[in-house]
Design an enzyme around this catalytic site. Structure first.
Site, PDB file in Angstrom:
ATOM      1  N   ASP A   1       0.829  -1.202   0.000  1.00  0.00           N
ATOM      2  CA  ASP A   1       0.000   0.000   0.000  1.00  0.00           C
ATOM      3  C   ASP A   1       0.864   1.252   0.000  1.00  0.00           C
ATOM      4  O   ASP A   1       2.032   1.221   0.399  1.00  0.00           O
ATOM      5  CB  ASP A   1      -1.004   0.008   1.158  1.00  0.00           C
ATOM      6  CG  ASP A   1      -0.429  -0.576   2.443  1.00  0.00           C
ATOM      7  OD1 ASP A   1       0.806  -0.695   2.565  1.00  0.00           O
ATOM      8  OD2 ASP A   1      -1.213  -0.929   3.338  1.00  0.00           O
TER       9      ASP A   1
ATOM     10  N   GLU B   1      -5.739   3.679   3.346  1.00  0.00           N
ATOM     11  CA  GLU B   1      -6.287   4.328   4.535  1.00  0.00           C
ATOM     12  C   GLU B   1      -7.648   4.971   4.268  1.00  0.00           C
ATOM     13  O   GLU B   1      -8.369   5.307   5.192  1.00  0.00           O
ATOM     14  CB  GLU B   1      -5.310   5.395   5.048  1.00  0.00           C
ATOM     15  CG  GLU B   1      -3.944   4.861   5.465  1.00  0.00           C
ATOM     16  CD  GLU B   1      -3.992   4.034   6.741  1.00  0.00           C
ATOM     17  OE1 GLU B   1      -5.062   3.959   7.374  1.00  0.00           O
ATOM     18  OE2 GLU B   1      -2.951   3.449   7.101  1.00  0.00           O
TER      19      GLU B   1
END
Length: 379
Positions: free
Chosen positions: A68, A127
Site C-alpha cells: 500500500d 487508509e
C-alpha cells in the site's frame, strides 16, 4: 549491488500523500523501476497505483505481492532527520516500508527470475477512501489477474524477526460512521422554543453503546466507537446541528448488517423523541481479512523449518485493511511483520526498526521461490 532499502524508505517517508493523491510517490516508484532492465518486466499504471509483472522462466501461474502507498493526516513528531515534508501528513502506518519491501522483492526477482510470473501491486488509498476494491475491478488489474496474492503489515508490538498470522479471519470488517442531527436552534434562555441537538446527540451516543451490550451475542466481537462530536456555536445558543463521527468493527458481515440496522433504528427513535432529523453516512467500508487456510498453514510450516524468523500464531484483531477485498476473491494471506517500536500504528511518534525491511525482503523472496518450485514440481 545491495538493494538500498534504507535510503528508499527514507525518501518515501518524506513524501506521504493522501489516498488517490500519491502523485510524488508514484513518480518516485516509477523512477526507481526505470533503473531496472526493462526487458524483464511489464508495467501499467492505474490512477496513482502501479502494477508490475515480472516475467518467469516457465510460468504456470501468476503470484501477486501487494504494497500500500498512502500516508495519514497526522503531524509527525518523530526524532527523524528525514521527517515528512508535507505538513500535516505522515507515514505512520508503515506504508513507506511496505513499498520499499515491495521494490526490494521485485528487484530480487528481476535479477533472479523463478519459473512463475510475479505481479507486484502498488495500491493507493488503503487508509481511505479505499483503493483495493476499485483496483480489483479495474481493467488493468483483470488483464493480469493473479492466481494467489500475499501481503504483510508491520507490527510495532512484535520484535524484529517475528511474523504473526493465523488461518481464517485476521482483521475485522470495518465501517466509518457519520451521523448528522438537525433540530431547531434558539436562545439558551428559551429551551422550550428549540430542539437541542447537543442533548439529542448525547442521548444517541449513550444508546449506541447499548447495541454491543444488548443486541450482540456476548461471544461475538463488535466495537462501536464515537471518536468525535461537533455541535453548537456559542455557550448561550441552543445547538441546531450536531455531528457524530465514529467507527464500527465486527468479526462477521452478518454482525455488521445487524449493527447498522440497530443504529438506524436508534436514529429513528431520536427523531421521534427529539423532533429532529438524522442522516447516516457509513463512509468507507472494508471487508474482513480472511487468510486462506491451506496457503496460510503451508506458509507457517515452511517458515518454521526453512526461514530464520520466529512464527507466532496470533489472535484476530479489530484493525481494518482493504487488502481483505483481494482475499475475498483471490486466495492468499496477510501476515504481521515485527517492527519493534513502543508507539503503535497511526501514532505521530512511531519509529519502526528499519531492519524490519531486510527481514521482510529476505523472507518473502525465499517463500515465493519455494512456492514457485513447489507448484512446478507438483504440476
Amino acid at each position: 549491488m545491495a538493494f538500498p532499502y534504507t535510503q528508499i524508505r527514507r525518501d518515501l517517508h518524506r513524501i506521504p500523500e493522501p489516498g488517490f493523491q500519491e502523485f510524488k510517490t508514484q513518480s518516485y516508484l516509477l523512477a526507481y523501476l526505470a533503473t531496472l532492465p526493462s526487458e524483464r518486466f511489464e508495467l501499467k499504471t492505474w490512477r496513482t497505483g502501479i502494477l508490475v509483472k515480472v516475467k518467469g522462466l516457465a510460468p504456470k501461474r501468476l503470484i501477486a505481492w501487494r504494497a500500500d502507498m498512502d500516508g495519514l493526516p497526522i503531524r509527525e513528531e518523530t526524532s527523524y532527520d528525514f521527517q515528512s515534508e508535507h505538513e500535516g501528513f505522515m507515514h505512520a502506518c508503515g506504508h513507506d516500508m511496505h513499498m520499499t519491501m515491495g521494490l526490494g522483492i521485485l528487484t530480487h526477482f528481476v535479477e533472479n527470475p523463478i519459473a512463475d510470473d510475479l505481479l507486484f501491486v502498488f495500491q493507493p488509498a488503503e487508509e481511505g477512501p479505499g483503493g483495493a476494491l476499485p483496483m480489483l475491478s479495474s481493467e488493468e488489474f483483470n488483464e493480469w489477474r493473479p492466481d494467489c496474492i500475499f501481503a504483510c503489515h508491520i507490527a510495532p508490538e512484535y520484535p524484529v524477526g517475528t511474523i504473526a498470522l493465523k488461518e481464517g479471519i485476521l482483521f475485522a470488517n470495518t465501517s466509518e460512521l457519520f451521523i448528522d442531527l438537525k433540530g431547531l436552534g434558539g436562545h439558551a434562555a428559551y429551551p422550550h422554543r428549540a430542539n437541542d441537538m447537543v442533548v439529542a446527540a448525547s442521548h444517541l451516543v449513550t444508546q449506541l453503546q447499548s447495541v454491543v451490550a444488548r443486541n450482540i451475542d456476548p461471544l461475538d466481537s463488535v466495537v462501536i466507537t464515537v471518536g468525535k462530536i461537533e455541535g453548537g456555536t456559542k455557550q448561550n445558543i441552543i445547538a441546531e446541528n450536531a455531528r457524530l463521527e465514529g467507527t464500527i468493527r465486527t468479526m462477521s458481515m452478518e454482525s455488521m448488517a445487524k449493527v447498522k440496522g440497530r443504529i438506524e433504528a436508534l436514529a429513528k427513535g431520536i427523531e421521534a423523541g427529539f423532533e429532529c432529523q438524522t442522516a447516516i453516512d457509513y463512509g468507507s467500508n472494508y471487508c474482513q481479512v480472511y487468510n486462506d487456510p491451506a496457503l496460510t498453514r503451508d506458509f507457517m510450516e515452511w517458515a518454521r523449518t526453512e526461514s530464520d524468523v520466529q512464527v507466532i500464531e496470533c489472535k484476530e484483531a479489530m484493525t481494518g485493511e482493504d487488502f481483505g477485498y483481494f482475499l475475498a476473491e483471490i486466495p492468499g494471506f496477510l501476515f504481521w511483520l515485527g517492527a519493534d517500536t513502543p508507539y503503535g500504528l497511526h501514532h505521530s511518534r512511531i519509529e519502526p526498526s528499519e531492519q524490519t525491511m531486510q527481514v521482510g525482503i529476505k523472507l518473502v523472496t525465499q517463500y515465493l521461490t519455494w512456492l514457485s518450485q513447489k507448484t512446478n514440481q507438483s504440476a
